[in-house]
Design a protein around this motif. Structure first.
Motif, PDB file in Angstrom:
ATOM      1  N   ILE A  11      46.813  39.215  28.143  1.00  0.00           N
ATOM      2  CA  ILE A  11      47.159  37.829  28.446  1.00  0.00           C
ATOM      3  C   ILE A  11      46.601  36.614  29.207  1.00  0.00           C
ATOM      4  O   ILE A  11      46.764  37.168  30.167  1.00  0.00           O
ATOM      5  CB  ILE A  11      49.087  37.706  27.950  1.00  0.00           C
ATOM      6  CG1 ILE A  11      49.629  37.782  29.282  1.00  0.00           C
ATOM      7  CG2 ILE A  11      48.948  37.815  26.840  1.00  0.00           C
ATOM      8  CD1 ILE A  11      50.860  37.639  28.923  1.00  0.00           C
ATOM      9  N   GLU A  12      46.542  35.486  28.487  1.00  0.00           N
ATOM     10  CA  GLU A  12      45.741  34.565  29.392  1.00  0.00           C
ATOM     11  C   GLU A  12      47.219  33.008  30.058  1.00  0.00           C
ATOM     12  O   GLU A  12      47.239  32.690  28.930  1.00  0.00           O
ATOM     13  CB  GLU A  12      44.869  33.615  28.723  1.00  0.00           C
ATOM     14  CG  GLU A  12      43.119  34.130  28.144  1.00  0.00           C
ATOM     15  CD  GLU A  12      42.377  34.557  29.047  1.00  0.00           C
ATOM     16  OE1 GLU A  12      42.878  34.050  30.476  1.00  0.00           O
ATOM     17  OE2 GLU A  12      41.242  35.574  29.326  1.00  0.00           O
ATOM     18  N   LEU A  13      46.616  33.068  30.164  1.00  0.00           N
ATOM     19  CA  LEU A  13      48.083  32.353  31.441  1.00  0.00           C
ATOM     20  C   LEU A  13      47.661  31.452  32.576  1.00  0.00           C
ATOM     21  O   LEU A  13      46.136  31.707  33.411  1.00  0.00           O
ATOM     22  CB  LEU A  13      48.419  33.276  32.003  1.00  0.00           C
ATOM     23  CG  LEU A  13      49.818  33.824  30.936  1.00  0.00           C
ATOM     24  CD1 LEU A  13      51.217  34.377  31.673  1.00  0.00           C
ATOM     25  CD2 LEU A  13      50.446  32.953  30.088  1.00  0.00           C
ATOM     26  N   ASP A  14      47.766  29.547  31.608  1.00  0.00           N
ATOM     27  CA  ASP A  14      47.422  29.031  33.165  1.00  0.00           C
ATOM     28  C   ASP A  14      47.891  29.020  34.182  1.00  0.00           C
ATOM     29  O   ASP A  14      49.403  29.597  34.576  1.00  0.00           O
ATOM     30  CB  ASP A  14      47.543  27.326  32.814  1.00  0.00           C
ATOM     31  CG  ASP A  14      46.872  26.827  31.511  1.00  0.00           C
ATOM     32  OD1 ASP A  14      45.429  28.157  31.625  1.00  0.00           O
ATOM     33  OD2 ASP A  14      47.719  25.600  31.230  1.00  0.00           O
ATOM     34  N   PRO A  15      47.774  28.334  35.433  1.00  0.00           N
ATOM     35  CA  PRO A  15      48.599  28.918  36.942  1.00  0.00           C
ATOM     36  C   PRO A  15      49.241  29.070  36.780  1.00  0.00           C
ATOM     37  O   PRO A  15      49.778  27.903  36.241  1.00  0.00           O
ATOM     38  CB  PRO A  15      47.218  28.561  38.023  1.00  0.00           C
ATOM     39  CG  PRO A  15      46.110  28.252  37.235  1.00  0.00           C
ATOM     40  CD  PRO A  15      45.992  27.708  35.938  1.00  0.00           C
ATOM     41  N   GLN A  48      46.215  37.455  38.159  1.00  0.00           N
ATOM     42  CA  GLN A  48      44.958  36.676  38.229  1.00  0.00           C
ATOM     43  C   GLN A  48      45.169  36.391  36.390  1.00  0.00           C
ATOM     44  O   GLN A  48      45.329  37.671  35.980  1.00  0.00           O
ATOM     45  CB  GLN A  48      44.200  36.393  38.211  1.00  0.00           C
ATOM     46  CG  GLN A  48      43.785  36.132  40.582  1.00  0.00           C
ATOM     47  CD  GLN A  48      42.985  35.653  40.955  1.00  0.00           C
ATOM     48  OE1 GLN A  48      41.672  36.628  40.626  1.00  0.00           O
ATOM     49  NE2 GLN A  48      42.928  35.859  41.939  1.00  0.00           N
ATOM     50  N   SER A  49      44.542  35.127  35.393  1.00  0.00           N
ATOM     51  CA  SER A  49      44.662  35.384  34.195  1.00  0.00           C
ATOM     52  C   SER A  49      43.254  36.537  34.045  1.00  0.00           C
ATOM     53  O   SER A  49      42.556  36.292  35.259  1.00  0.00           O
ATOM     54  CB  SER A  49      45.084  33.887  33.718  1.00  0.00           C
ATOM     55  OG  SER A  49      44.381  34.246  31.948  1.00  0.00           O
ATOM     56  N   PRO A  50      43.666  36.971  33.436  1.00  0.00           N
ATOM     57  CA  PRO A  50      44.527  37.426  32.250  1.00  0.00           C
ATOM     58  C   PRO A  50      45.266  38.685  32.595  1.00  0.00           C
ATOM     59  O   PRO A  50      44.403  39.360  33.605  1.00  0.00           O
ATOM     60  CB  PRO A  50      43.320  38.077  31.284  1.00  0.00           C
ATOM     61  CG  PRO A  50      42.008  38.687  31.384  1.00  0.00           C
ATOM     62  CD  PRO A  50      42.222  37.305  32.913  1.00  0.00           C
ATOM     63  N   VAL A  51      46.340  38.086  32.780  1.00  0.00           N
ATOM     64  CA  VAL A  51      47.591  39.413  33.180  1.00  0.00           C
ATOM     65  C   VAL A  51      47.512  39.809  32.004  1.00  0.00           C
ATOM     66  O   VAL A  51      48.090  40.255  30.967  1.00  0.00           O
ATOM     67  CB  VAL A  51      48.930  38.507  32.752  1.00  0.00           C
ATOM     68  CG1 VAL A  51      50.071  39.001  33.633  1.00  0.00           C
ATOM     69  CG2 VAL A  51      48.749  36.743  33.464  1.00  0.00           C
ATOM     70  N   SER A  52      47.316  41.259  33.214  1.00  0.00           N
ATOM     71  CA  SER A  52      47.599  43.031  31.683  1.00  0.00           C
ATOM     72  C   SER A  52      49.237  42.861  31.951  1.00  0.00           C
ATOM     73  O   SER A  52      49.866  42.964  33.229  1.00  0.00           O
ATOM     74  CB  SER A  52      46.985  44.641  32.576  1.00  0.00           C
ATOM     75  OG  SER A  52      45.368  43.539  32.923  1.00  0.00           O
ATOM     76  N   VAL A  53      49.686  43.660  30.642  1.00  0.00           N
ATOM     77  CA  VAL A  53      51.255  43.606  30.448  1.00  0.00           C
ATOM     78  C   VAL A  53      50.939  45.479  30.138  1.00  0.00           C
ATOM     79  O   VAL A  53      50.123  45.539  29.333  1.00  0.00           O
ATOM     80  CB  VAL A  53      51.828  42.359  29.981  1.00  0.00           C
ATOM     81  CG1 VAL A  53      51.831  41.497  30.694  1.00  0.00           C
ATOM     82  CG2 VAL A  53      51.840  42.589  28.451  1.00  0.00           C
ATOM     83  N   THR A  99      53.746  35.455  39.236  1.00  0.00           N
ATOM     84  CA  THR A  99      52.985  33.395  39.394  1.00  0.00           C
ATOM     85  C   THR A  99      52.181  34.458  38.887  1.00  0.00           C
ATOM     86  O   THR A  99      51.122  35.052  39.596  1.00  0.00           O
ATOM     87  CB  THR A  99      53.360  33.633  41.276  1.00  0.00           C
ATOM     88  OG1 THR A  99      54.512  33.772  41.309  1.00  0.00           O
ATOM     89  CG2 THR A  99      52.793  32.327  41.240  1.00  0.00           C
ATOM     90  N   VAL A 100      50.839  33.243  38.367  1.00  0.00           N
ATOM     91  CA  VAL A 100      49.800  33.447  38.206  1.00  0.00           C
ATOM     92  C   VAL A 100      48.766  32.502  39.155  1.00  0.00           C
ATOM     93  O   VAL A 100      49.400  31.382  38.729  1.00  0.00           O
ATOM     94  CB  VAL A 100      49.654  33.224  36.441  1.00  0.00           C
ATOM     95  CG1 VAL A 100      47.896  32.968  36.379  1.00  0.00           C
ATOM     96  CG2 VAL A 100      50.083  33.629  35.898  1.00  0.00           C
ATOM     97  N   ALA A 101      47.589  32.864  39.939  1.00  0.00           N
ATOM     98  CA  ALA A 101      47.180  31.821  40.996  1.00  0.00           C
ATOM     99  C   ALA A 101      45.916  31.495  40.255  1.00  0.00           C
ATOM    100  O   ALA A 101      45.096  32.378  39.191  1.00  0.00           O
ATOM    101  CB  ALA A 101      47.260  33.333  42.184  1.00  0.00           C
ATOM    102  N   ALA A 102      45.610  30.615  41.031  1.00  0.00           N
ATOM    103  CA  ALA A 102      44.252  30.001  40.646  1.00  0.00           C
ATOM    104  C   ALA A 102      43.415  30.797  41.147  1.00  0.00           C
ATOM    105  O   ALA A 102      43.418  31.672  41.971  1.00  0.00           O
ATOM    106  CB  ALA A 102      44.125  28.460  41.071  1.00  0.00           C
TER     107      ALA A 102
END
Length: 465
Positions: free
Chosen positions: A365-369, A304-309, A395-398
């Motif tokens: 980083i902030e990413l939309d679903p 989920q967002s924010p995504v940790s890299v 995959t970034v889930a809501a």
């Protein structure tokens, strides 16, 4: 016009003829300025009553003095011919004097530079013209009305600004992919090319020394011009960048094919070739043993967002760009739905191409679903790409309703009751067989008080709802 004016005019004409004759007589030796009313700069000057001078116009120069200012200081340039239009001449003759108040040039007096052929003094009654020679510049101190002494201003003389050469070029010490040289800045007044020559241009054949050339460049300035080399450099060297003209107007570099007859080198006013040189070191942008990879997220992960890299490397040193370009070292870049860049290519800075210039190896980083392809790529301190990178799909889930509405769920009736019940149980003593006499009554009273407290909390919370 007064007799003085008539005389001044005739005197100026005679001096003009004398100067012309003198110029012809010594034409093979020197070339004094021929006396005439022609000028490089025309200054229109007028009187403010009988108290001051003021300039009303200046043509041919941005300097001299401010317009409409009383008795301004004049700035005159050595080697320049001036014409002063005196609109108040009839009552305000103009004179130029030295620091001892002695006339050098004058509409009324006799100045000691008026017979100087190089100065070329002319006076037609309303206007005067003269050239500021070095000798005259050393003496000029003031201009004044010979009738009204309050009409006086200072004079400063300056040397002319050297003419700018018709071209300029600069190189800086650099590391390169090997087949390119970065020209830091170039200016070509008449358009042309920048050719990269090896050191043989100095003592040997300039034609054979060409090892690379830019595209045709329009007149003007350019920064960070990349010139492709015919053969990649194998070791550190100091190539020479030289601007070339497009002498035949073909917009094609014909210097080599013409044997040097076309598209010659730009030269400065002294006739010297305009050049720039710096050490250029080839960098291996395709290291075989270097690796960079994602430590997080893992390939195929759902998050989920924010995504940790997070990134990790082998045989590659991560350091800030401030450390400069070093072979096998640099910074990392996160690419979002973008392909890896070719070795040596500059990785841009955009919303989907993130530079970690301070040497970071972790970020959020902030990413939309949605589904994304993330890539990490190493680059040098100038963000030129190494052929070192890694790729993951994520995959970034809501966000779930439980997470987004957690405050509401904890304040629902059921959750509140369970919480209140647990508070009641915890606050109600449980009698035992070993209880002392009278503790049962105390326990009952405790139970009643607990029930009352429970009821009160329910009523209070419902009132808040």
């Amino acid at each position: 016009m007064s007799d003085k004016s008539d005389f001044a005019t005739r005197r100026g004409v005679l001096r003009g003829l004398g100067a012309t004759a003198s110029a012809v007589a010594v034409s093979g030796v020197s070339s004094p300025v021929m006396a005439s009313m022609h000028s490089d700069v025309t200054v229109t000057i007028d009187n403010v009553g009988a108290s001051a001078w003021e300039l009303t116009a200046v043509d041919g120069s941005d300097g001299v003095a401010d317009i409409d200012t009383r008795n301004p200081t004049l700035e005159l340039t050595t080697g320049t011919r001036y014409r002063f239009e005196n609109e108040g001449y009839s009552g305000h003759p103009l004179a130029f004097r030295d620091a001892r108040n002695q006339a050098l040039l004058s509409q009324e007096e006799t100045g000691r530079f008026e017979d100087n052929d190089t100065v070329g003094w002319m006076d037609d009654g309303t206007a005067v013209a003269f050239t500021v020679t070095e000798e005259l510049a050393a003496e000029l101190n003031q201009y004044i009305c010979t009738v009204h002494l309050s009409m006086i201003g200072g004079i400063e003389t300056v040397d002319p600004t050297p003419d700018e050469p018709p071209a300029a070029v600069s190189l800086s010490t650099q590391d390169t992919v090997g087949d390119k040289v970065l020209v830091e800045q170039v200016r070509l007044d008449d358009g042309g090319f920048v050719a990269i020559h090896d050191s043989s241009v100095i003592d040997e054949d300039p034609v054979e020394s060409v090892i690379g050339v830019s595209e045709y460049l329009q007149s003007g300035s350019r920064e960070e011009l990349v010139v492709d080399l015919d053969t990649p450099l194998e070791s550190a060297t100091s190539p020479i960048a030289i601007p070339h003209r497009d002498s035949n107007g073909s917009q094609e570099f014909d210097f080599v094919d013409s044997g040097g007859d076309q598209d010659g080198l730009y030269r400065d006013q002294a006739g010297d070739v305009i050049t720039a040189s710096a050490e250029v070191t080839p960098v291996d942008y395709q290291p075989e043993e270097s690796e960079v990879r994602f430590e997080a997220p893992s390939d195929g992960a759902t998050t989920q967002s924010p995504v940790s890299v997070a990134f990790e490397t082998d045989n590659f040193i991560v350091e800030p760009t401030s450390a400069g370009v070093t072979d096998g070292a640099g910074v990392l870049h996160l690419l979002i739905d973008r392909e890896l860049y070719a070795p040596g290519e500059t990785i841009p800075e955009t919303e989907t191409s993130i530079r970690y210039a301070d040497g970071q190896q972790q970020a959020q980083i902030e990413l939309d679903p949605g589904t994304y392809t993330l890539r990490v790529q190493a680059g040098d301190a100038r963000h030129n790409a190494y052929d070192v990178g890694d790729t993951v799909e994520v995959t970034v889930a809501a966000a779930t309703e439980t997470e987004t509405g957690s405050d509401e769920s904890t304040s629902s009736g059921t959750a509140t009751e369970e919480t209140a019940g647990s508070e009641m149980d915890a606050s109600t003593p449980t009698p035992t067989e070993d209880s002392a006499p009278g503790f049962g009554i105390i326990g009952s009273l405790g139970g009643i008080s607990g029930a009352v407290l429970y009821a009160y909390r329910r009523i209070t919370r419902r009132a808040r709802l």
